[in-house]
Design an enzyme around this catalytic site. Structure first.
Site, mmCIF file in Angstrom:
data_model
loop_
_atom_site.group_PDB
_atom_site.id
_atom_site.type_symbol
_atom_site.label_atom_id
_atom_site.label_comp_id
_atom_site.label_asym_id
_atom_site.label_seq_id
_atom_site.Cartn_x
_atom_site.Cartn_y
_atom_site.Cartn_z
ATOM 1 N N TYR A 116 -17.509 -35.417 26.504
ATOM 2 C CA TYR A 116 -18.853 -35.788 26.952
ATOM 3 C C TYR A 116 -19.894 -34.942 26.221
ATOM 4 O O TYR A 116 -20.897 -35.463 25.711
ATOM 5 C CB TYR A 116 -18.938 -35.575 28.459
ATOM 6 C CG TYR A 116 -20.294 -35.794 29.079
ATOM 7 C CD1 TYR A 116 -20.691 -37.059 29.502
ATOM 8 C CD2 TYR A 116 -21.165 -34.723 29.288
ATOM 9 C CE1 TYR A 116 -21.932 -37.252 30.101
ATOM 10 C CE2 TYR A 116 -22.402 -34.905 29.874
ATOM 11 C CZ TYR A 116 -22.787 -36.173 30.285
ATOM 12 O OH TYR A 116 -24.016 -36.358 30.874
ATOM 13 N N LYS B 100 -22.844 -36.303 23.730
ATOM 14 C CA LYS B 100 -24.257 -36.117 24.044
ATOM 15 C C LYS B 100 -24.981 -35.324 22.971
ATOM 16 O O LYS B 100 -26.178 -35.537 22.726
ATOM 17 C CB LYS B 100 -24.398 -35.454 25.418
ATOM 18 C CG LYS B 100 -23.969 -36.354 26.580
ATOM 19 C CD LYS B 100 -24.757 -37.655 26.618
ATOM 20 C CE LYS B 100 -24.440 -38.493 27.843
ATOM 21 N NZ LYS B 100 -25.237 -39.740 27.901
ATOM 22 N N SER C 220 -27.940 -34.977 27.415
ATOM 23 C CA SER C 220 -27.570 -34.113 28.543
ATOM 24 C C SER C 220 -27.724 -32.663 28.124
ATOM 25 O O SER C 220 -27.602 -32.344 26.927
ATOM 26 C CB SER C 220 -26.113 -34.379 28.935
ATOM 27 O OG SER C 220 -25.592 -33.348 29.764
#
Length: 287
Positions: free
Chosen positions: A156, A160, A143
Site C-alpha cells: 500500500y 501511494k 496517503s
C-alpha cells in the site's frame, strides 16, 4: 454536506470509489454544489447513493483494475452530461498486510492493481477527454504512508508513493493543455476501511471515530470524510486555478510536522538564546 455555493454548477465529475468513505463525501459535496456526478465503484451501495441524490447522478459498477470499466465511467459522464471537468481517482484498498518476507505476491499484485493501476487508468481516460477539451482537473488520493515509513502496509505504501510520482509526471504533460493534476493526502479518516483496521469491523464507524479521536493530532476529534472533501473540492475549484503538481495534505500536519516542538515547553518555556559552544543567554525583546 450542506450546499454552500454553486461553484460546480454545469461541471461534470467522475468519482472512483464513490460509494463510501472519502469518495462518497466528495460525490455528495460536488453534487450539492451543482455538479453532475458519475459514481464509479464496485460496491452496489453506490447505486443506492445515486438513487438518494436523484438528478444529475449516475452510478456505474466499476472495477478500477479493469481498464474498460474505467473507460466506461468516463464515457458515461460524457454521454450523459456532455463533458468531463473533474476526475477523482480515489478508489483504493489497504490490500495485503503483514511481514515483507511472507507477502503473498498474488495479493501484492492485486493491491498494486487497485491502488496504482486503477489511478493510471483514470489518468489515461480522463486525459483523452480533457486534452482536446482544453480544461479539467484530475485529483488522486495518496496517503501519509506514501511519504512516511512505518505508517502503512508495505505494498500500500509503495503504491501511494507511486501515485504522487505519477501525478506530478502527468501534471507536467497536461499543463500546456489547461488540465491541472494534483494529489490529496488524507490522514487516518473515519471510513468503513479504517474501521475494519482500528475498530471491530467495517460497520463500526462509532468505534473508528472513538479510536481515531483518541489519537487525533488536532481539534480533539477524528478526521472525517467531509474534512477531506473540503480539500478536494478546493483543488477542483477555480479558486485553485493556478495550482498543479501539488501534493495537498489534509492530515493535521502528520506528513509535515515530526511531532510537538521540544523547544517551546519544559526547560524552554521561558525564551533563551543558544550561542557558541552551548553558551546560553536570556532572550531579549527587540523593538
Amino acid at each position: 454536506m450542506i450546499r454552500i455555493s454553486n461553484r460546480f454548477e454545469g461541471r461534470v465529475a467522475v468519482v472512483t470509489g464513490g460509494a463510501s468513505g472519502i469518495g462518497e463525501a466528495v460525490a455528495r459535496a460536488l453534487h450539492a454544489e451543482g455538479a453532475s456526478v458519475v459514481i464509479a465503484d464496485v460496491q452496489e451501495a453506490g447505486r443506492a447513493l445515486a438513487d438518494r441524490l436523484g438528478e444529475r447522478i449516475r452510478f456505474l459498477r466499476t472495477d478500477v483494475t479493469v481498464e474498460s470499466d474505467v473507460a466506461a465511467a468516463v464515457d458515461l459522464a460524457v454521454a450523459s452530461f456532455g463533458r468531463l471537468d473533474v476526475m477523482f481517482n480515489n478508489a483504493g484498498v489497504m490490500g495485503t498486510l503483514g511481514p515483507i518476507d511472507r507477502t503473498p505476491m498474488a495479493e501484492a499484485d492485486l493491491t498494486l492493481a487497485v491502488n496504482l493501476r486503477g489511478v493510471l487508468c483514470g489518468f489515461k481516460h480522463a486525459a483523452r477527454v480533457m486534452k482536446p477539451q482544453g480544461s479539467g482537473v484530475i485529483i488522486s488520493t495518496s496517503s501519509p504512508a506514501g511519504v512516511l515509513g512505518g505508517v502503512g502496509p508495505h505494498v500500500y505504501s509503495a503504491a501511494k508513493a507511486a501515485v504522487i510520482g505519477l501525478s506530478n509526471s502527468v501534471a507536467a504533460e497536461l499543463r500546456p493543455f489547461g488540465v491541472r493534476v494534483n494529489t490529496v493526502i488524507p490522514g487516518a479518516v473515519v471510513s468503513p476501511m479504517t474501521a475494519a483496521v482500528v475498530a471491530t469491523g467495517a460497520d463500526d464507524l462509532a468505534g473508528a471515530t472513538a479510536a481515531l479521536g483518541d489519537s487525533a493530532l488536532m481539534n480533539n476529534r477524528a478526521l472525517t470524510p467531509e474534512d477531506v472533501a473540503a480539500g478536494v473540492l478546493f483543488l477542483a475549484s477555480d479558486e485553485a486555478a493556478y495550482m498543479t503538481g501539488v501534493t495537498f495534505p489534509v492530515d493535521a500536519g502528520m506528513t509535515g510536522i515530526s511531532g510537538r516542538s521540544p523547544y517551546t515547553s519544559g526547560r524552554y518555556e521561558q525564551p533563551v538564546t543558544l550561542l557558541e559552544a552551548g553558551r546560553t543567554a536570556a532572550a531579549t525583546a527587540r523593538s
